[in-house]
Design an enzyme around this catalytic site. Structure first.
Site, PDB file in Angstrom:
ATOM      1  N   GLY A  14       0.810  -1.217   0.000  1.00  0.00           N
ATOM      2  CA  GLY A  14       0.000   0.000   0.000  1.00  0.00           C
ATOM      3  C   GLY A  14       0.837   1.258   0.000  1.00  0.00           C
ATOM      4  N   SER A  16       1.427   3.551  -2.553  1.00  0.00           N
ATOM      5  CA  SER A  16       1.248   4.527  -3.629  1.00  0.00           C
ATOM      6  C   SER A  16       0.887   5.915  -3.132  1.00  0.00           C
ATOM      7  CB  SER A  16       0.183   4.039  -4.614  1.00  0.00           C
ATOM      8  OG  SER A  16      -1.082   3.947  -3.981  1.00  0.00           O
ATOM      9  N   SER A 140      -4.011   0.856  14.141  1.00  0.00           N
ATOM     10  CA  SER A 140      -4.696   2.149  14.259  1.00  0.00           C
ATOM     11  C   SER A 140      -5.115   2.348  15.697  1.00  0.00           C
ATOM     12  CB  SER A 140      -5.933   2.177  13.353  1.00  0.00           C
ATOM     13  OG  SER A 140      -6.765   3.288  13.656  1.00  0.00           O
ATOM     14  N   TYR A 153     -13.522  -2.198  10.610  1.00  0.00           N
ATOM     15  CA  TYR A 153     -12.152  -1.682  10.581  1.00  0.00           C
ATOM     16  C   TYR A 153     -11.473  -1.874  11.938  1.00  0.00           C
ATOM     17  CZ  TYR A 153      -8.304   1.629   9.791  1.00  0.00           C
ATOM     18  OH  TYR A 153      -7.065   2.207   9.666  1.00  0.00           O
ATOM     19  N   ALA A 154     -12.178  -1.537  13.025  1.00  0.00           N
ATOM     20  CA  ALA A 154     -11.601  -1.689  14.358  1.00  0.00           C
ATOM     21  C   ALA A 154     -11.287  -3.151  14.653  1.00  0.00           C
ATOM     22  CB  ALA A 154     -12.551  -1.126  15.409  1.00  0.00           C
ATOM     23  N   ALA A 155     -12.192  -4.053  14.248  1.00  0.00           N
ATOM     24  CA  ALA A 155     -11.960  -5.477  14.468  1.00  0.00           C
ATOM     25  C   ALA A 155     -10.741  -5.966  13.692  1.00  0.00           C
ATOM     26  CB  ALA A 155     -13.202  -6.272  14.061  1.00  0.00           C
TER      27      ALA A 155
END
Length: 246
Positions: A14, A16, A140, A153-155
């Protein structure tokens, strides 16, 4: 492309734009030969231009089953197996859980967690043979704090931190360290699109009263890849201006 024997290879997924691009540029400036990945040809070209002979771009797509194997075959035939891996690739598909499609749960888990596990697995065999390796996973602050509308996302990020700790214990005897870096609110295109009131609401939550920069996250990653962090493994380094204190 061949790499001189005195230059180690780092893989940054990731890479770019945003934090990934900052990490790739920072490592290249420190003498690593960097292979940065993107999901599409345009991103690959952008990475190659940014690295300017100090690395190259490559395709990696979590939705393509053979993508990881193809990447590592190309690296073995070209610059060589990575001595360092930075799992930065990820995505968000935000919504309240009651409105969240199963497809959006699966896509985020695949991109943020499963892909990192697959990349780490592919990198481990040559690292174990060399008895040296560095793996850093980008987590994060929401992995610890949570965030409404980001349950998937959190998981995925909480899972990534658990994966980091478990893998660190598995490979420590081979001089391979595995750590995570957990950014807080970082200046990106997304935060830049917020209006003044929204940005102030974010700043009011941060003790240092400012957002972080991608360069500051990159410096934390570079530290964990360097000799000064050789005795650190299984840890999560928080880069959040005091937003989360453990």
């Amino acid at each position: 492309m061949s790499v001189p024997e005195d230059r180690r290879v780092a893989l940054v997924t990731g890479a770019s734009r945003g934090i990934g691009a900052a990490i790739a540029a920072h490592l290249a400036a420190e003498g690593w030969y960097v292979v940065g990945t993107a999901t599409a040809a345009a991103g690959v070209e952008r990475i190659g231009t940014m690295l300017d002979g100090k690395g190259e771009g490559a395709v990696l797509d979590s939705s393509v089953p053979d993508s990881v194997d193809a990447l590592f075959k190309a690296m073995t035939a070209g610059p060589g197996a990575p001595a360092a891996v930075v799992n930065n690739a990820g995505m968000t598909r935000d919504n309240l859980l009651l409105r969240l499609d199963v497809e959006d749960m699966d896509a985020v888990l695949q991109a943020n967690l499963v892909l990192a596990m697959r990349v780490a697995k592919a990198a481990l065999r040559p690292m174990m043979k060399a008895r040296f390796g560095r793996i850093v996973n980008l987590s994060s602050v929401v992995a610890r704090n949570g965030n409404p509308g980001q349950s998937n996302y959190a998981a995925s990020k909480a899972g990534l931190e658990g994966f980091t700790r478990a893998l660190a214990l598995e490979v420590a005897s081979r001089n391979i360290t595995v750590n995570a870096v957990a950014p807080g609110f970082i200046e990106t295109d997304m935060t830049g699109a917020l209006n003044d009131d929204q940005q102030q609401q974010l700043l009011d939550r941060i003790p240092l009263a400012r957002m972080g920069s991608a360069a500051e996250v990159a410096a934390a990653v570079a530290f964990l890849l360097g000799e000064g962090a050789a005795y650190i493994t299984g840890e999560t380094l928080h880069v959040n201006g005091g937003l989360r204190l453990d």
